[in-house]
Design a protein around this motif. Structure first.
Motif, PDB file in Angstrom:
ATOM      1  N   ALA A  94       0.817  -1.214   0.000  1.00 15.33           N
ATOM      2  CA  ALA A  94       0.000   0.000   0.000  1.00 15.33           C
ATOM      3  C   ALA A  94       0.847   1.259   0.000  1.00 15.33           C
ATOM      4  O   ALA A  94       0.483   2.260  -0.623  1.00 15.33           O
ATOM      5  N   THR A 160       1.051   4.704   4.608  1.00 15.16           N
ATOM      6  CA  THR A 160      -0.194   4.581   5.365  1.00 15.16           C
ATOM      7  C   THR A 160      -0.152   5.386   6.660  1.00 15.16           C
ATOM      8  O   THR A 160      -1.176   5.925   7.096  1.00 15.16           O
ATOM      9  N   LEU A 246      -7.233   2.252   9.188  1.00 11.87           N
ATOM     10  CA  LEU A 246      -6.454   2.098   7.965  1.00 11.87           C
ATOM     11  C   LEU A 246      -5.474   0.934   8.097  1.00 11.87           C
ATOM     12  O   LEU A 246      -4.726   0.864   9.075  1.00 11.87           O
ATOM     13  N   ASN A 248      -2.420  -1.714   6.316  1.00 13.40           N
ATOM     14  CA  ASN A 248      -1.235  -1.640   5.458  1.00 13.40           C
ATOM     15  C   ASN A 248      -0.922  -3.042   4.957  1.00 13.40           C
ATOM     16  O   ASN A 248      -0.425  -3.875   5.709  1.00 13.40           O
ATOM     17  N   LEU A 309      -7.261   4.580  -2.433  1.00 14.40           N
ATOM     18  CA  LEU A 309      -6.260   5.415  -1.773  1.00 14.40           C
ATOM     19  C   LEU A 309      -6.284   6.839  -2.316  1.00 14.40           C
ATOM     20  O   LEU A 309      -6.169   7.802  -1.562  1.00 14.40           O
TER      21      LEU A 309
END
Length: 319
Positions: A94, A160, A246, A248, A309
């Motif tokens: 990510a 992230t 969130l 990752n 994203l």
């Protein structure tokens, strides 16, 4: 067919990835880690390499660290230097997607070959042990008072932890554009900055900070997960009234220009590796969550993640 001709044919098929793993000699693999030593990508790449050897799909794995620009420097080197190499792998995730969105590098992830998503991990925010702050509430109070005085330390811009910090600022009524984010080229650099008190608060995957949290050198104040992580007594941001969640994820890509058969062989090798005991031990040690996805599903996931994203970063005021 003479024996020498047969062996030449066998070697050609193996090089093309057209033989099953059991019929081929285990090759030497090259692992590009597009970050400096000591971070999550580094840990993932080396754990995967060990697992590939344990699974007997590799005799040896060599590693190359190339940090900077959220993995874009390593990506460029991988794309330009590994074309058509069926034994080349690159760790990604990510963070690389976020860096590509913010940095717009000249290379594109679509130039390489998707192989598999492997793990997911939530970020933890920590304070240096000698920090005058004790809780995330203390950090938020100072952030509201003087946004620039709070130095957020973490991975590259677009990582992230950067996105989560911007989302947090927005949730507590602070302009995300005013946060003072200090980007580092790898987990080792970020860790040193936190331990040295050079940043106010640091963020990364829990595995990168676990040793220092357990020895009291860092104080964990929040995680970005929907609920507390198993066996880890750290409150979530949501528990503390901050609606931020969130994850990752991390995965691997193959070189540009490999054939469909080579991609399949490479995918099979990676999937064999993550069934080993050493990989299971790495998962437990680093508090990683299994998130395996390969083939067309992984291709679609990456495309969807880019869109998600980009929307999240736009909402957080990062674009």
């Amino acid at each position: 067919m003479r024996r020498d001709e047969f062996l030449k044919t066998l070697a050609a098929l193996a090089a093309a990835g057209a033989l099953p793993l059991s019929a081929r000699a285990a090759p030497t693999w090259k692992m590009m880690i597009p970050a400096n030593p000591g971070g999550g990508w580094d840990t993932t790449g080396r754990a995967l390499g060990k697992a590939m050897i344990d699974a007997k799909v590799a005799d040896n794995v060599t590693y190359e660290n190339k940090g900077g620009a959220a993995g874009a420097l390593g990506l460029a080197q991988f794309v330009n230097g590994s074309k058509g190499d069926p034994q080349a792998l690159m760790v990604m995730g990510a963070v690389m997607l976020g860096g590509i969105i913010t940095g717009k590098p000249p290379v594109n992830l679509s130039q390489a070959t998707p192989i598999a998503r492997l793990t997911s991990e939530y970020n933890v925010y920590v304070l240096p042990a000698n920090s005058p702050f004790k809780t995330m509430a203390d950090v938020v109070a100072q952030l509201k008072k003087d946004p620039g005085s709070v130095k957020w330390g973490g991975g590259s811009r677009g990582s992230t932890e950067h996105i989560a910090a911007a989302m947090l600022a927005r949730e507590v009524g602070v302009d995300p554009a005013r946060i003072n984010y200090v980007a580092f080229r790898g987990g080792g650099e970020a860790t040193a900055a936190i331990l040295g008190g050079n940043v106010t608060v640091g963020g990364s995957g829990y595995s990168e900070f676990a040793e220092y949290i357990n020895t009291g050198k860092m104080r964990a104040i929040a995680v970005t997960s929907p609920q507390r992580l198993k066996g880890i007594n750290v409150p979530t941001l949501k528990e503390q009234g901050i609606n931020v969640e969130l994850g990752n994820w991390r995965g691997v890509y193959g070189a540009p220009g490999i054939t469909a058969d080579q991609r399949k062989a490479l995918t099979n090798a990676v999937l064999a590796a993550i069934k080993t005991k050493s990989w299971a031990e790495a998962m437990e040690k680093n508090a990683w969550t299994p998130a395996v996805l390969a083939g067309a599903e992984f291709d679609k996931f990456v495309d969807d993640e880019f869109a998600l994203l980009r929307a999240t970063m736009a909402k957080a005021g990062m674009l």
